[in-house]
Design a protein around this motif. Structure first.
Motif, PDB file in Angstrom:
ATOM      1  N   ALA A 193      24.030  37.502  54.932  1.00 23.02           N
ATOM      2  CA  ALA A 193      25.487  37.654  55.029  1.00 23.02           C
ATOM      3  C   ALA A 193      26.145  37.337  53.694  1.00 23.02           C
ATOM      4  O   ALA A 193      27.058  38.048  53.257  1.00 23.02           O
ATOM      5  N   ASP A 235      24.722  37.581  50.756  1.00 26.51           N
ATOM      6  CA  ASP A 235      24.336  38.673  49.865  1.00 26.51           C
ATOM      7  C   ASP A 235      25.222  39.894  50.104  1.00 26.51           C
ATOM      8  O   ASP A 235      25.709  40.507  49.148  1.00 26.51           O
ATOM      9  N   ALA A 236      25.456  40.241  51.353  1.00 21.99           N
ATOM     10  CA  ALA A 236      26.302  41.396  51.676  1.00 21.99           C
ATOM     11  C   ALA A 236      27.732  41.172  51.186  1.00 21.99           C
ATOM     12  O   ALA A 236      28.362  42.085  50.645  1.00 21.99           O
ATOM     13  N   ALA A 237      28.237  39.965  51.353  1.00 23.96           N
ATOM     14  CA  ALA A 237      29.596  39.664  50.890  1.00 23.96           C
ATOM     15  C   ALA A 237      29.684  39.754  49.371  1.00 23.96           C
ATOM     16  O   ALA A 237      30.657  40.281  48.823  1.00 23.96           O
ATOM     17  N   ARG A 278      27.929  41.610  47.424  1.00 26.23           N
ATOM     18  CA  ARG A 278      27.813  43.010  47.016  1.00 26.23           C
ATOM     19  C   ARG A 278      28.972  43.858  47.533  1.00 26.23           C
ATOM     20  O   ARG A 278      29.147  44.988  47.089  1.00 26.23           O
ATOM     21  N   GLY A 279      29.763  43.327  48.450  1.00 29.04           N
ATOM     22  CA  GLY A 279      30.747  44.131  49.147  1.00 29.04           C
ATOM     23  C   GLY A 279      32.075  44.330  48.459  1.00 29.04           C
ATOM     24  O   GLY A 279      32.962  44.946  49.021  1.00 29.04           O
ATOM     25  N   GLY A 280      32.230  43.873  47.255  1.00 27.54           N
ATOM     26  CA  GLY A 280      33.499  44.014  46.557  1.00 27.54           C
ATOM     27  C   GLY A 280      33.612  45.302  45.779  1.00 27.54           C
ATOM     28  O   GLY A 280      33.073  46.336  46.169  1.00 27.54           O
ATOM     29  N   THR A 281      34.281  45.214  44.655  1.00 31.05           N
ATOM     30  CA  THR A 281      34.607  46.404  43.877  1.00 31.05           C
ATOM     31  C   THR A 281      33.717  46.620  42.652  1.00 31.05           C
ATOM     32  O   THR A 281      33.929  47.578  41.915  1.00 31.05           O
ATOM     33  N   ARG A 302      28.062  49.763  41.267  1.00 31.10           N
ATOM     34  CA  ARG A 302      26.684  49.596  41.739  1.00 31.10           C
ATOM     35  C   ARG A 302      25.723  49.341  40.574  1.00 31.10           C
ATOM     36  O   ARG A 302      24.841  48.489  40.653  1.00 31.10           O
ATOM     37  N   GLN A 361      33.582  37.548  42.591  1.00 26.92           N
ATOM     38  CA  GLN A 361      32.501  38.354  43.135  1.00 26.92           C
ATOM     39  C   GLN A 361      31.282  38.328  42.215  1.00 26.92           C
ATOM     40  O   GLN A 361      30.151  38.153  42.679  1.00 26.92           O
TER      41      GLN A 361
END
Length: 154
Positions: free
Chosen positions: A20, A22-24, A26-29, A32, A122
């Motif tokens: 969770a 890790d996902a948070a 990576r989940g921003g702006t 990649r 982030q």
């Protein structure tokens, strides 16, 4: 080298929390390619073969140029990285090697110039998260996937 523990199965609740986080992170702006560069550079510093394999594969799958991957350990000497990427890589090294660097003001000023406040948070969380994954993988000796090659990963 023998694996020490399978922390995925021994501590599934903790693993879910790490996933969770890790996902948070990576989940921003953040772009990649920048995310993959940061993950790779931290994994190089930490010597995590498992993570290097996984993140190199992900970077290639995302279309990252192989030359950029090859030159990442020498990013300071290469012209292939943007000022934003350079700031992120310097901050990655500063936080990954925190005991040696003390996270210098110069490196923070670099990210402040190229990243807004939310992106700085982030980026820092991303670096902390990949360092945690590296320490788990190295500490418990996660094994590099066997029987894979560049062709298999492509």
């Amino acid at each position: 080298m023998t694996a020490r523990l399978d922390y995925y199965n021994i501590a599934p609740d903790m693993l879910k929390q790490m996933l969770a986080l890790d996902a948070a992170a990576r989940g921003g702006t953040l772009e990649r390619e920048l995310v993959e560069l940061v993950k790779l550079r931290a994994s190089q510093i930490n010597g995590c073969a498992y993570c290097l394999h996984m993140h190199s594969r992900d970077a290639r799958a995302g279309g990252m140029d192989q030359t950029r991957l090859d030159l990442l350990p020498a990013w300071r000497e290469s012209s292939l990285y943007s000022p934003r990427e350079r700031a992120a890589l310097a901050w990655t090294e500063a936080l990954t090697l925190l005991a040696q660097t003390g996270a210098p003001d110069e490196d923070y000023a670099g990210i402040a110039e190229h990243f807004d406040e939310a992106e700085r948070v982030q980026l820092s969380m991303l670096i902390c998260t990949i360092n945690a994954w590296n320490r788990l993988a190295v500490g418990f000796r996660s094994e590099h996937p066997k029987g894979t090659s560049k062709a298999d990963a492509a």
